[in-house]
Design a protein around this motif. Structure first.
Motif, PDB file in Angstrom:
ATOM      1  N   GLY A   1       2.306  41.942 -36.327  1.00  9.76           N
ATOM      2  CA  GLY A   1       1.437  41.291 -35.345  1.00  9.76           C
ATOM      3  C   GLY A   1       0.402  40.379 -35.970  1.00  9.76           C
ATOM      4  O   GLY A   1      -0.769  40.440 -35.617  1.00  9.76           O
TER       5      GLY A   1
ATOM      6  N   CYS B   1       0.134  36.999 -35.790  1.00 10.37           N
ATOM      7  CA  CYS B   1      -0.312  35.876 -34.959  1.00 10.37           C
ATOM      8  C   CYS B   1      -0.249  36.279 -33.482  1.00 10.37           C
ATOM      9  O   CYS B   1       0.324  37.312 -33.135  1.00 10.37           O
ATOM     10  N   PRO B   2      -0.836  35.477 -32.598  1.00 10.29           N
ATOM     11  CA  PRO B   2      -0.809  35.812 -31.166  1.00 10.29           C
ATOM     12  C   PRO B   2       0.600  35.908 -30.595  1.00 10.29           C
ATOM     13  O   PRO B   2       0.859  36.716 -29.702  1.00 10.29           O
TER      14      PRO B   2
ATOM     15  N   ARG C   1       1.978  39.358 -31.586  1.00  6.56           N
ATOM     16  CA  ARG C   1       1.348  40.426 -30.800  1.00  6.56           C
ATOM     17  C   ARG C   1       1.858  40.431 -29.368  1.00  6.56           C
ATOM     18  O   ARG C   1       2.117  41.490 -28.795  1.00  6.56           O
ATOM     19  N   ALA C   2       2.036  39.249 -28.782  1.00  6.74           N
ATOM     20  CA  ALA C   2       2.521  39.168 -27.399  1.00  6.74           C
ATOM     21  C   ALA C   2       3.952  39.685 -27.305  1.00  6.74           C
ATOM     22  O   ALA C   2       4.288  40.446 -26.387  1.00  6.74           O
TER      23      ALA C   2
END
Length: 63
Positions: free
Chosen positions: A18, A20-21, A24-25
């Motif tokens: 996770g 980067c965004p 994580r998404a």
């Protein structure tokens, strides 16, 4: 498929970390999507072996 083997196209790191965004998404989406997504294949094999052993024990006790 487990997300621990996926590589992010945005940052080229494992999705499970996770970094980067986008990672994580996607990790969050996959965890909500499927209960078994976080389980490794070895864990599934162990769970299957326990289930088979429990059924064999139950069958032995009823005879």
């Amino acid at each position: 498929m487990t997300y621990d083997r996926l590589v992010c196209a945005n940052c080229a790191a494992p999705v499970s970390e996770g970094r980067c965004p986008v990672c994580r998404a996607n990790r969050e989406r996959m965890q909500q999507e499927n209960f078994f997504a976080g389980l490794t294949p070895m864990t599934l094999i162990v769970l299957l072996a326990v289930l088979v052993a429990a059924v064999a024990l139950l069958a032995h006790q009823t005879v």
